[in-house]
Each structure stands twice: as C-alpha cells, then as structure tokens.
Write a protein that holds these residues in place. Structure first.
Motif, mmCIF file in Angstrom:
data_model
loop_
_atom_site.group_PDB
_atom_site.id
_atom_site.type_symbol
_atom_site.label_atom_id
_atom_site.label_comp_id
_atom_site.label_asym_id
_atom_site.label_seq_id
_atom_site.Cartn_x
_atom_site.Cartn_y
_atom_site.Cartn_z
ATOM 1 N N VAL A 177 0.595 -1.227 -0.011
ATOM 2 C CA VAL A 177 0.076 0.092 -0.167
ATOM 3 C C VAL A 177 1.010 1.142 0.073
ATOM 4 O O VAL A 177 1.874 1.287 0.914
ATOM 5 N N ASN A 178 0.666 2.219 -1.079
ATOM 6 C CA ASN A 178 1.285 3.438 -1.027
ATOM 7 C C ASN A 178 0.197 4.591 -1.308
ATOM 8 O O ASN A 178 -0.322 4.352 -2.397
ATOM 9 N N VAL A 179 0.124 5.475 -0.586
ATOM 10 C CA VAL A 179 -0.957 6.473 -0.936
ATOM 11 C C VAL A 179 -0.239 7.901 -0.257
ATOM 12 O O VAL A 179 0.262 7.888 0.721
ATOM 13 N N ALA A 180 -0.739 9.049 -0.957
ATOM 14 C CA ALA A 180 -0.044 10.390 -0.746
ATOM 15 C C ALA A 180 -1.378 10.993 -0.730
ATOM 16 O O ALA A 180 -2.017 11.061 -1.750
ATOM 17 N N MET A 181 -1.509 12.276 -0.021
ATOM 18 C CA MET A 181 -2.675 13.410 -0.185
ATOM 19 C C MET A 181 -2.174 14.700 -0.602
ATOM 20 O O MET A 181 -1.451 15.329 0.198
ATOM 21 N N GLY A 182 -2.541 15.038 -1.909
ATOM 22 C CA GLY A 182 -2.357 16.366 -2.433
ATOM 23 C C GLY A 182 -3.417 17.298 -1.926
ATOM 24 O O GLY A 182 -4.351 17.258 -1.267
ATOM 25 N N ASP A 183 -3.209 18.492 -2.811
ATOM 26 C CA ASP A 183 -4.494 19.532 -2.635
ATOM 27 C C ASP A 183 -5.493 19.012 -3.502
ATOM 28 O O ASP A 183 -5.618 19.211 -4.855
ATOM 29 N N GLY A 184 -6.721 18.313 -2.916
ATOM 30 C CA GLY A 184 -7.734 17.983 -3.736
ATOM 31 C C GLY A 184 -7.559 16.739 -4.531
ATOM 32 O O GLY A 184 -8.437 15.982 -5.358
ATOM 33 N N VAL A 185 -6.394 15.986 -4.459
ATOM 34 C CA VAL A 185 -5.857 14.579 -5.071
ATOM 35 C C VAL A 185 -5.479 14.000 -4.157
ATOM 36 O O VAL A 185 -4.326 14.220 -3.349
ATOM 37 N N VAL A 186 -5.660 12.533 -4.393
ATOM 38 C CA VAL A 186 -5.037 11.384 -3.584
ATOM 39 C C VAL A 186 -4.226 10.707 -4.605
ATOM 40 O O VAL A 186 -4.899 10.440 -5.659
ATOM 41 N N GLY A 205 6.129 18.023 -4.806
ATOM 42 C CA GLY A 205 6.991 17.064 -5.182
ATOM 43 C C GLY A 205 6.413 15.708 -4.556
ATOM 44 O O GLY A 205 6.212 15.590 -3.442
ATOM 45 N N LEU A 206 6.652 14.783 -5.691
ATOM 46 C CA LEU A 206 6.136 13.417 -5.276
ATOM 47 C C LEU A 206 7.471 12.587 -5.719
ATOM 48 O O LEU A 206 7.842 12.430 -6.917
ATOM 49 N N LEU A 207 7.986 11.746 -4.632
ATOM 50 C CA LEU A 207 9.067 10.961 -4.780
ATOM 51 C C LEU A 207 8.636 9.491 -4.743
ATOM 52 O O LEU A 207 8.105 9.121 -3.632
ATOM 53 N N ALA A 237 14.163 5.337 -8.834
ATOM 54 C CA ALA A 237 13.602 6.543 -8.327
ATOM 55 C C ALA A 237 12.890 7.497 -9.472
ATOM 56 O O ALA A 237 13.734 7.747 -10.352
ATOM 57 N N ARG A 238 11.823 7.902 -9.302
ATOM 58 C CA ARG A 238 11.058 8.818 -9.966
ATOM 59 C C ARG A 238 10.554 10.103 -9.294
ATOM 60 O O ARG A 238 9.945 9.878 -8.172
ATOM 61 N N TYR A 239 10.991 11.071 -9.623
ATOM 62 C CA TYR A 239 10.474 12.471 -8.992
ATOM 63 C C TYR A 239 9.564 13.071 -9.871
ATOM 64 O O TYR A 239 9.872 13.251 -10.939
ATOM 65 N N PHE A 240 8.168 13.607 -9.406
ATOM 66 C CA PHE A 240 7.208 14.227 -10.101
ATOM 67 C C PHE A 240 6.783 15.561 -9.481
ATOM 68 O O PHE A 240 6.648 15.520 -8.441
ATOM 69 N N ASP A 241 6.397 16.480 -10.467
ATOM 70 C CA ASP A 241 6.065 17.643 -10.158
ATOM 71 C C ASP A 241 4.329 17.571 -10.112
ATOM 72 O O ASP A 241 4.051 17.034 -11.399
ATOM 73 N N VAL A 242 3.603 17.517 -9.022
ATOM 74 C CA VAL A 242 2.281 17.384 -9.091
ATOM 75 C C VAL A 242 1.294 18.632 -8.641
ATOM 76 O O VAL A 242 0.548 18.531 -8.014
ATOM 77 N N CYS A 275 16.649 4.379 -2.168
ATOM 78 C CA CYS A 275 15.948 5.697 -2.405
ATOM 79 C C CYS A 275 15.085 5.813 -1.093
ATOM 80 O O CYS A 275 14.749 5.031 -0.299
ATOM 81 N N GLY A 276 14.971 7.154 -0.858
ATOM 82 C CA GLY A 276 14.436 7.557 0.425
ATOM 83 C C GLY A 276 13.284 8.459 0.390
ATOM 84 O O GLY A 276 12.419 8.051 -0.221
ATOM 85 N N LEU A 277 13.439 9.450 1.092
ATOM 86 C CA LEU A 277 12.116 10.330 1.010
ATOM 87 C C LEU A 277 12.431 11.675 0.766
ATOM 88 O O LEU A 277 13.684 12.431 0.628
ATOM 89 N N LEU A 278 11.298 12.638 0.194
ATOM 90 C CA LEU A 278 11.421 14.022 -0.111
ATOM 91 C C LEU A 278 11.213 14.854 1.214
ATOM 92 O O LEU A 278 10.413 14.463 2.133
ATOM 93 N N VAL A 279 12.172 15.750 1.408
ATOM 94 C CA VAL A 279 12.101 16.555 2.618
ATOM 95 C C VAL A 279 12.000 17.964 2.640
ATOM 96 O O VAL A 279 11.514 18.685 3.621
#
Length: 244
Positions: free
Chosen positions: A75-84, A135-137, A152-157, A173-177
């Motif tokens: 399971v991988n999930v992240a919450m942006g502004d109005g978008v999961v 930033g989404l890593l 590793a892929r890095y996206f502008d969302v 690969c680790g995390l975006l800080v």
C-alpha cells in the motif's frame, strides 16, 4: 482487525485519545490533508481506500470506500491538494501512478490521472512514496530508460497531471524532505548507509550537495529550521543543513 487511532496533541506531553478510524487491515497506511483522511489497506484483490471526515475527531464520519484491483498488496498513498495519489499494479510487470479528485468529499472521487511507471519487459513496483509540497518521490522498480533500470522517479504534481522531473538509477531511495529544492535519499556509499542531499533546481539533473553517514531509517523525517531531524538507535538526531 487493525485500525488507525486519532489523538489530540494540544497538550503534547499528554496525548489524549479521541477516536478511531475503523475498517483498515494489517499493513494499512494513512494520508491526511485538512479534515480529510484516507486509509489505504490491502484486501483480497488489491487495495481498499477509505475516506473519513475529521471535522469532529471524536466522531469520524466515513465518506466512501473504493476498492482498487492490483496484483501488488503493498500500500502506497499520498494526499495532495484535492488529489489523492496511489500506485496500482494491473499485472506483475506493470505499475501505474493514479490520481483521484477529492475536491468534493461527499461523493465517490473520480480518477483524473493515470501515469505508467513501469511496463514489460521489466517488472515494476513501488516500495516507497512521499509527497511534500508539489514534489512526489517514488522508489522501487520503476522501469528503464535507455536500458538502465530506474529505481527513483520524481514528479511535479502541482496539477492532477504529474510532470516527470527526474528519473534516477540509485542503489537506494529515501524520502522528499523539502517542497522545492532538496531531496534526501538513503544510499550505500562503499557499503556504509547514509543520507544524501540533492539540489533539484534543475530537476532532470539533480546535483548531490552532501552526504552524511546514518544507519537508521529516514523514511519519516522532518526539516525544522536549519536541521534535518531523523530517528536512530541513539534517539532523535539532527543533521545541520548548510545547503538550503
């Protein structure tokens, strides 16, 4: 069954239990933004996404549940502004980044974005996901570029359409800080675990700025002032950031 719990931290020295988010299973993850919380957990056919309204934390309101078919139970999930954002694997060799519109929380959200991360002949899968600002890593087995395996892929969302900014082959690969400038990634430097910092001002060509030895996990960390705070066997450690 397992479930997420809600605590009131207004008195940080005395956390107070106020409610539970029922319906998760072992291996669940939680993403939150404002009053909305998404609990993602594996099920028999893939992943279940459950959304709750926490305007009254003592009485969480279940809004909707969406079951996503996926070969991967990770399971991988992240919450942006109005978008999961979440990852699904329609097959063992294919992985996709999916964005769902949460701007209207009272109805079942709609899928607004599907981005292929990996496809045959190279297998795909995401082991970690982190979102900070725009930033989404993503870390894992993420296809190949010019015959080189990508981990590793890095996206502008900024919008619901992810814009790929960097794709790297790295041993770990680790995390975006930070929201815009630096990425911290776990890696092995001659067999020694550590934390590497990158300048992503030119996103397609990240420049390493520094490296510090660290044997603990940096999956969950935070930048406070001019220090990166991470947990380790010795407790909470602070690494000074001279690059940001």
């Amino acid at each position: 069954g397992a479930f997420a719990e809600v605590y009131d931290l207004s008195d940080a020295l005395a956390p107070r239990y106020v409610g539970s988010l029922f319906g998760a299973s072992v291996g669940f993850t939680v993403a939150a933004r404002g009053n909305l919380v998404v609990v993602a957990s594996p099920n028999g056919d893939g992943v279940s996404l459950r959304t709750f309204d926490l305007r009254d934390p003592s009485a969480p309101e279940a809004l909707w549940t969406l079951d996503v078919t996926s070969e991967s139970r990770l399971v991988n999930v992240a919450m942006g502004d109005g978008v999961v954002w979440f990852v699904r694997s329609p097959s063992d060799e294919r992985a996709e980044l999916v964005g769902m519109d949460l701007s209207t929380a009272t109805r079942v959200p709609t899928i607004v974005s599907e981005t292929v991360l990996a496809e045959p002949p190279r297998g795909g899968g995401v082991s970690r996901m982190s979102l900070v600002g725009a930033g989404l890593l993503l870390c894992g087995s993420l296809g190949e570029v010019d015959g080189l395996a990508i981990s590793a892929r890095y996206f502008d969302v900024t919008t619901s359409s992810p814009l790929l900014r960097a794709a790297q082959s790295t041993e770990a690969c680790g995390l975006l800080v930070t929201p815009r400038r630096s990425v911290a990634a776990m890696r092995d430097d001659r067999g020694v675990p550590g934390i590497a910092f990158f300048d992503v001002t030119t996103p397609m060509a990240p420049i390493e700025l520094g490296h510090a030895g660290h044997r603990g996990d940096v999956e969950h960390a935070a930048i406070v002032g001019d220090a990166l705070l991470v947990s380790g066997t010795e407790g909470l450690l602070a690494f000074p950031l001279g690059c940001d």
